[in-house]
Design a protein around this motif. Sequence first.
Motif, PDB file in Angstrom:
ATOM      1  N   ASP A  28     -50.266   8.616 -84.403  1.00 28.30           N
ATOM      2  CA  ASP A  28     -51.552   8.121 -84.903  1.00 28.30           C
ATOM      3  C   ASP A  28     -52.652   9.174 -84.845  1.00 28.30           C
ATOM      4  OD1 ASP A  28     -50.592   5.521 -85.485  1.00 28.30           O
ATOM      5  OD2 ASP A  28     -50.784   4.973 -83.383  1.00 28.30           O
ATOM      6  N   THR A  29     -52.610  10.035 -83.839  1.00 22.24           N
ATOM      7  CA  THR A  29     -53.702  10.993 -83.654  1.00 22.24           C
ATOM      8  C   THR A  29     -53.335  12.412 -84.030  1.00 22.24           C
ATOM      9  OG1 THR A  29     -53.137  11.574 -81.366  1.00 22.24           O
ATOM     10  CG2 THR A  29     -54.506   9.605 -81.708  1.00 22.24           C
ATOM     11  N   GLY A  30     -52.038  12.706 -84.089  1.00 18.59           N
ATOM     12  CA  GLY A  30     -51.618  14.077 -84.337  1.00 18.59           C
ATOM     13  C   GLY A  30     -51.640  14.939 -83.096  1.00 18.59           C
ATOM     14  N   ARG A  31     -52.072  14.383 -81.966  1.00 14.89           N
ATOM     15  CA  ARG A  31     -52.160  15.160 -80.729  1.00 14.89           C
ATOM     16  C   ARG A  31     -50.759  15.537 -80.236  1.00 14.89           C
ATOM     17  NH1 ARG A  31     -55.387  11.942 -77.542  1.00 14.89           N
ATOM     18  NH2 ARG A  31     -57.229  13.251 -77.700  1.00 14.89           N
ATOM     19  N   VAL A  32     -50.586  16.816 -79.900  1.00 15.85           N
ATOM     20  CA  VAL A  32     -49.328  17.263 -79.307  1.00 15.85           C
ATOM     21  C   VAL A  32     -49.275  16.748 -77.871  1.00 15.85           C
ATOM     22  CG1 VAL A  32     -47.951  19.248 -78.605  1.00 15.85           C
ATOM     23  CG2 VAL A  32     -49.186  19.302 -80.778  1.00 15.85           C
ATOM     24  N   LEU A  33     -48.224  16.001 -77.550  1.00 17.75           N
ATOM     25  CA  LEU A  33     -48.129  15.365 -76.237  1.00 17.75           C
ATOM     26  C   LEU A  33     -47.344  16.196 -75.236  1.00 17.75           C
ATOM     27  CD1 LEU A  33     -47.459  11.681 -77.358  1.00 17.75           C
ATOM     28  CD2 LEU A  33     -49.651  12.750 -76.783  1.00 17.75           C
ATOM     29  N   THR A  34     -46.232  16.749 -75.668  1.00 17.98           N
ATOM     30  CA  THR A  34     -45.409  17.528 -74.740  1.00 17.98           C
ATOM     31  C   THR A  34     -44.398  18.356 -75.513  1.00 17.98           C
ATOM     32  OG1 THR A  34     -44.126  17.364 -72.686  1.00 17.98           O
ATOM     33  CG2 THR A  34     -43.556  15.835 -74.442  1.00 17.98           C
ATOM     34  N   LEU A  35     -43.805  19.315 -74.832  1.00 21.66           N
ATOM     35  CA  LEU A  35     -42.665  20.074 -75.346  1.00 21.66           C
ATOM     36  C   LEU A  35     -41.501  19.800 -74.406  1.00 21.66           C
ATOM     37  CD1 LEU A  35     -41.268  22.220 -77.128  1.00 21.66           C
ATOM     38  CD2 LEU A  35     -42.127  23.947 -75.531  1.00 21.66           C
ATOM     39  N   ALA A  36     -40.427  19.253 -74.962  1.00 19.21           N
ATOM     40  CA  ALA A  36     -39.245  18.948 -74.163  1.00 19.21           C
ATOM     41  C   ALA A  36     -38.024  19.565 -74.843  1.00 19.21           C
ATOM     42  CB  ALA A  36     -39.091  17.439 -74.011  1.00 19.21           C
ATOM     43  N   TRP A  37     -36.863  19.264 -74.307  1.00 16.97           N
ATOM     44  CA  TRP A  37     -35.631  19.837 -74.846  1.00 16.97           C
ATOM     45  C   TRP A  37     -34.631  18.727 -75.122  1.00 16.97           C
ATOM     46  CZ3 TRP A  37     -35.418  24.996 -75.964  1.00 16.97           C
ATOM     47  CH2 TRP A  37     -36.471  25.777 -75.449  1.00 16.97           C
ATOM     48  N   MET A  38     -33.875  18.880 -76.197  1.00 21.11           N
ATOM     49  CA  MET A  38     -32.835  17.924 -76.560  1.00 21.11           C
ATOM     50  C   MET A  38     -31.507  18.643 -76.752  1.00 21.11           C
ATOM     51  SD  MET A  38     -34.498  15.297 -79.323  1.00 21.11           S
ATOM     52  CE  MET A  38     -35.713  14.056 -78.850  1.00 21.11           C
ATOM     53  N   ASN A  39     -30.440  17.950 -76.382  1.00 18.43           N
ATOM     54  CA  ASN A  39     -29.119  18.395 -76.801  1.00 18.43           C
ATOM     55  C   ASN A  39     -28.610  17.379 -77.825  1.00 18.43           C
ATOM     56  OD1 ASN A  39     -28.380  16.177 -75.267  1.00 18.43           O
ATOM     57  ND2 ASN A  39     -27.384  17.365 -73.649  1.00 18.43           N
ATOM     58  N   ALA A  40     -27.379  17.540 -78.279  1.00 22.17           N
ATOM     59  CA  ALA A  40     -26.866  16.660 -79.325  1.00 22.17           C
ATOM     60  C   ALA A  40     -26.855  15.198 -78.865  1.00 22.17           C
ATOM     61  CB  ALA A  40     -25.461  17.099 -79.735  1.00 22.17           C
ATOM     62  N   GLU A  41     -26.524  14.968 -77.578  1.00 27.23           N
ATOM     63  CA  GLU A  41     -26.452  13.596 -77.088  1.00 27.23           C
ATOM     64  C   GLU A  41     -27.826  12.947 -77.001  1.00 27.23           C
ATOM     65  OE1 GLU A  41     -24.641  10.940 -73.377  1.00 27.23           O
ATOM     66  OE2 GLU A  41     -24.444  13.122 -73.353  1.00 27.23           O
ATOM     67  N   SER A  42     -28.814  13.672 -76.480  1.00 27.18           N
ATOM     68  CA  SER A  42     -30.153  13.079 -76.354  1.00 27.18           C
ATOM     69  C   SER A  42     -30.777  12.845 -77.728  1.00 27.18           C
ATOM     70  CB  SER A  42     -31.055  13.961 -75.489  1.00 27.18           C
ATOM     71  OG  SER A  42     -31.242  15.227 -76.068  1.00 27.18           O
ATOM     72  N   LEU A  43     -30.512  13.745 -78.680  1.00 26.30           N
ATOM     73  CA  LEU A  43     -31.002  13.521 -80.044  1.00 26.30           C
ATOM     74  C   LEU A  43     -30.350  12.277 -80.633  1.00 26.30           C
ATOM     75  CD1 LEU A  43     -32.517  14.262 -82.601  1.00 26.30           C
ATOM     76  CD2 LEU A  43     -30.677  15.862 -83.167  1.00 26.30           C
ATOM     77  N   GLY A  44     -29.045  12.136 -80.417  1.00 25.62           N
ATOM     78  CA  GLY A  44     -28.352  10.952 -80.917  1.00 25.62           C
ATOM     79  C   GLY A  44     -28.906   9.672 -80.326  1.00 25.62           C
ATOM     80  N   GLN A  51     -36.265   5.327 -78.974  1.00 23.01           N
ATOM     81  CA  GLN A  51     -37.003   5.778 -77.800  1.00 23.01           C
ATOM     82  C   GLN A  51     -36.655   7.249 -77.556  1.00 23.01           C
ATOM     83  OE1 GLN A  51     -39.068   3.891 -75.716  1.00 23.01           O
ATOM     84  NE2 GLN A  51     -38.872   2.058 -76.971  1.00 23.01           N
ATOM     85  N   THR A  52     -37.566   7.994 -76.949  1.00 24.80           N
ATOM     86  CA  THR A  52     -37.286   9.406 -76.731  1.00 24.80           C
ATOM     87  C   THR A  52     -36.345   9.628 -75.552  1.00 24.80           C
ATOM     88  OG1 THR A  52     -39.386   9.543 -75.503  1.00 24.80           O
ATOM     89  CG2 THR A  52     -39.373  10.351 -77.786  1.00 24.80           C
ATOM     90  N   TRP A  53     -35.333  10.444 -75.798  1.00 25.37           N
ATOM     91  CA  TRP A  53     -34.388  10.896 -74.780  1.00 25.37           C
ATOM     92  C   TRP A  53     -34.375  12.420 -74.805  1.00 25.37           C
ATOM     93  CZ3 TRP A  53     -30.950   8.152 -71.518  1.00 25.37           C
ATOM     94  CH2 TRP A  53     -30.999   6.746 -71.659  1.00 25.37           C
ATOM     95  N   PHE A  54     -34.361  13.020 -73.630  1.00 27.14           N
ATOM     96  CA  PHE A  54     -34.394  14.475 -73.532  1.00 27.14           C
ATOM     97  C   PHE A  54     -33.322  14.959 -72.549  1.00 27.14           C
ATOM     98  CE2 PHE A  54     -38.827  13.030 -74.233  1.00 27.14           C
ATOM     99  CZ  PHE A  54     -38.999  13.530 -75.519  1.00 27.14           C
ATOM    100  N   TRP A  55     -33.182  16.275 -72.497  1.00 24.82           N
ATOM    101  CA  TRP A  55     -32.309  16.902 -71.521  1.00 24.82           C
ATOM    102  C   TRP A  55     -33.169  17.639 -70.503  1.00 24.82           C
ATOM    103  CZ3 TRP A  55     -27.571  16.660 -69.681  1.00 24.82           C
ATOM    104  CH2 TRP A  55     -27.104  17.688 -68.864  1.00 24.82           C
ATOM    105  N   SER A  56     -33.025  17.294 -69.236  1.00 21.87           N
ATOM    106  CA  SER A  56     -33.770  17.960 -68.174  1.00 21.87           C
ATOM    107  C   SER A  56     -33.042  19.229 -67.763  1.00 21.87           C
ATOM    108  CB  SER A  56     -33.919  17.026 -66.971  1.00 21.87           C
ATOM    109  OG  SER A  56     -34.451  17.727 -65.859  1.00 21.87           O
ATOM    110  N   ARG A  57     -33.676  20.368 -67.968  1.00 23.27           N
ATOM    111  CA  ARG A  57     -33.049  21.635 -67.600  1.00 23.27           C
ATOM    112  C   ARG A  57     -33.043  21.827 -66.086  1.00 23.27           C
ATOM    113  NH1 ARG A  57     -36.214  26.017 -71.030  1.00 23.27           N
ATOM    114  NH2 ARG A  57     -37.943  24.765 -70.181  1.00 23.27           N
ATOM    115  N   SER A  58     -34.023  21.241 -65.400  1.00 21.65           N
ATOM    116  CA  SER A  58     -34.076  21.396 -63.942  1.00 21.65           C
ATOM    117  C   SER A  58     -33.059  20.504 -63.239  1.00 21.65           C
ATOM    118  CB  SER A  58     -35.484  21.086 -63.424  1.00 21.65           C
ATOM    119  OG  SER A  58     -35.859  19.753 -63.747  1.00 21.65           O
ATOM    120  N   ARG A  59     -32.897  19.262 -63.745  1.00 23.35           N
ATOM    121  CA  ARG A  59     -31.964  18.321 -63.117  1.00 23.35           C
ATOM    122  C   ARG A  59     -30.583  18.335 -63.772  1.00 23.35           C
ATOM    123  NH1 ARG A  59     -36.460  15.026 -64.010  1.00 23.35           N
ATOM    124  NH2 ARG A  59     -35.265  13.780 -65.500  1.00 23.35           N
ATOM    125  N   GLN A  60     -30.514  18.999 -64.936  1.00 19.57           N
ATOM    126  CA  GLN A  60     -29.240  19.052 -65.667  1.00 19.57           C
ATOM    127  C   GLN A  60     -28.700  17.651 -65.954  1.00 19.57           C
ATOM    128  OE1 GLN A  60     -27.303  22.127 -66.798  1.00 19.57           O
ATOM    129  NE2 GLN A  60     -29.509  22.494 -66.784  1.00 19.57           N
TER     130      GLN A  60
END
Length: 216
Positions: A28-44, A51-60
Amino acid sequence: MSAAPGDAAGRIAFGDDGLVPAVVQDADTGRVLTLAWMNAESLGRTLETGQTWFWSRSRQELWNKGATSGHTQVVTGVSTDCDDDAIVVSVRPAGPACHTGENSCFHVPLSGTVGADNAPYAMLPDLEAIVRARAAEADPESSYTASLIHRGIDTMCKKIGEEATEVAIAAKGEERDQLIYESADLLYHLVVLWQSLDVRLADVAEELASRRREQR
């Protein structure tokens, strides 16, 4: 999100680590909220669940945004850049994106820069949200906004006319600072008028977008 999750993941040029950067943006606002990382599974999972799913590089491990905090993100669209090696995820957030409680993770300015807001135009949606909250207050005298709405359409239309006149006078006199000030007043009173008639900023934005589409 018409593409099947598997088909979509097949388009993406994941890095050697199997990850792709995902920029999360408020739809709605165009505001950049965060930068995260995805792998094939989280994108799927993101495409399947909305809902957003990401890959945590710190927690693996995979993580679902808001699963613990409740600050979920409803996905409205996913797009890639021209090289298919970066993703933009448009969302409607239910709460702040940052673990600090800030709406955006990008709220810390570098030394010598002006401000930290990466989307100054987001002030209008922010104003709309504030006006909506004020309109819901039981006591019409609890705020100027609440009292203005309580007094009815004639009062609000009169204020619009007054503020538009002030804008014109400032412009005619080439008073730049005053023009900015009066324009802010006019925008505020427009948002209040819209609220009273159940018109959203998004409705006005869509009208502008439709005119642009017609001109192409």
